[in-house]
Design a protein around this motif. Structure first.
Motif, PDB file in Angstrom:
ATOM      1  N   GLN A  58     -15.215  15.361 -10.678  1.00 16.69           N
ATOM      2  CA  GLN A  58     -15.642  14.305  -9.913  1.00 16.69           C
ATOM      3  C   GLN A  58     -15.152  13.121 -10.778  1.00 16.69           C
ATOM      4  O   GLN A  58     -14.740  11.816 -10.161  1.00 16.69           O
ATOM      5  N   SER A  61     -11.723  12.147 -10.677  1.00 18.78           N
ATOM      6  CA  SER A  61     -11.050  12.423  -9.154  1.00 18.78           C
ATOM      7  C   SER A  61     -10.076  13.509  -9.432  1.00 18.78           C
ATOM      8  O   SER A  61      -8.831  13.218  -8.798  1.00 18.78           O
ATOM      9  N   GLN A 139     -11.113   4.892  -5.092  1.00 18.42           N
ATOM     10  CA  GLN A 139     -12.423   5.193  -4.886  1.00 18.42           C
ATOM     11  C   GLN A 139     -12.603   6.291  -3.888  1.00 18.42           C
ATOM     12  O   GLN A 139     -11.742   6.337  -2.991  1.00 18.42           O
ATOM     13  N   ASP A 140     -13.724   6.944  -4.322  1.00 23.15           N
ATOM     14  CA  ASP A 140     -13.947   8.378  -3.354  1.00 23.15           C
ATOM     15  C   ASP A 140     -14.449   7.976  -1.992  1.00 23.15           C
ATOM     16  O   ASP A 140     -14.952   6.974  -1.782  1.00 23.15           O
TER      17      ASP A 140
ATOM     18  N   LYS B  20      -4.320   9.642  -4.592  1.00 21.18           N
ATOM     19  CA  LYS B  20      -5.104   9.392  -3.320  1.00 21.18           C
ATOM     20  C   LYS B  20      -4.059   8.975  -1.920  1.00 21.18           C
ATOM     21  O   LYS B  20      -4.289   9.466  -1.190  1.00 21.18           O
TER      22      LYS B  20
END
Lengths: 140, 140
Positions: A58, A61, A139-140, B20
């Motif tokens: 985590q 990422s 960002q998550d 991402k």
DNA sequence: CCTCGTTTGTTTGTATACGAATATTGTAGT
DNA sequence: ACTACAATATTCGTATACAAACAAACGAGG
């Protein structure tokens, strides 16, 4: 609809810039026998040694399946070790091995030098915007 | 020397943001049976069909060995074809196949939608700075 | 306890990414 | 014409990256 070159798509720009910077890092990391991604893992462990596998993924990422392979290679090269979590038998704890601890300052110095060399190519305000946007996207 | 999390290194930030965004693209490209990278290749060919392999790799800032594999898969799925260059027997020319030409507008529309969805999350001036810096980093 | 759904980490399959080695072809200089 | 070097694309080996399937272990509810 007009023709658009891939170089106009933000995803392509990101990919190209990322490959360029990563290649630059890796060329300079060759003497330390470590890749850029492996350096991120070791950096995370300097912050939190003995972290759970899941938390490490985590923090980075990173997909668990990817991290498994990276830890396999880092363990084979004796940079890290895996240990069973005494509190949860499903879980794995990841620790730095001697080899990482011994070279900590060299790794860190080089990584910061490389980072600064990128940073120095830009106006510091632009760089701050750039960095902030990368964080926001990532960002998550 | 203080401890620095990998999330402070610009290379890590770039990598995380790129993964991402690329994942976001690829989830949406699934119905078209194509990856983000494969889309860049096809986009380049829309600009310059029949381009030389070498020039295509340069246009995409991509290693030739990587492009060989991508073209193998695109050719297998009948999106592109390779032909011998009549002017230089070492060289290979790359052409779009029917399947790409037929879906051109769908591909383009989706790609621009995805791009705009990223863009719309930011102040346009910040985005311009961001884009310019990615170009500067990514330039040859 | 037991069962069922969840969590955790690994494995497998596929797709980039790139260095190094290779085979083939082109070209400059003699 | 020959030689030596350069250019081109591929192949091979290794390292990410991630979806999907999997095995093992946990935990809530009965």
């Amino acid at each position: 609809m007009s023709i658009i070159s891939p170089s106009h798509y933000i995803c392509f720009k990101l990919s190209r810039a990322m490959r360029k910077v990563q290649r630059y890092y890796e060329v300079n990391l060759v003497p330390l026998e470590i890749t850029a991604v492996q350096f991120y893992v070791i950096s995370s462990l300097w912050e939190t040694d003995g972290i759970k596998f899941k938390e490490l993924a985590q923090k980075l990422s990173m997909d668990g399946a990817t991290l498994t392979g990276i830890l396999d290679r880092l363990e084979r090269q004796r940079f890290v070790t895996r240990k069973d979590d005494p509190e949860d038998r499903r879980s794995v704890l990841v620790f730095l091995a001697e080899k990482s601890l011994a070279q900590r300052d060299e790794f860190r110095r080089l990584a910061e030098t490389l980072d600064n060399e990128i940073r120095d190519q830009f106006n510091s305000q632009d760089f701050a915007t750039f960095s902030r946007m990368l964080d926001q996207i990532g960002q998550d």
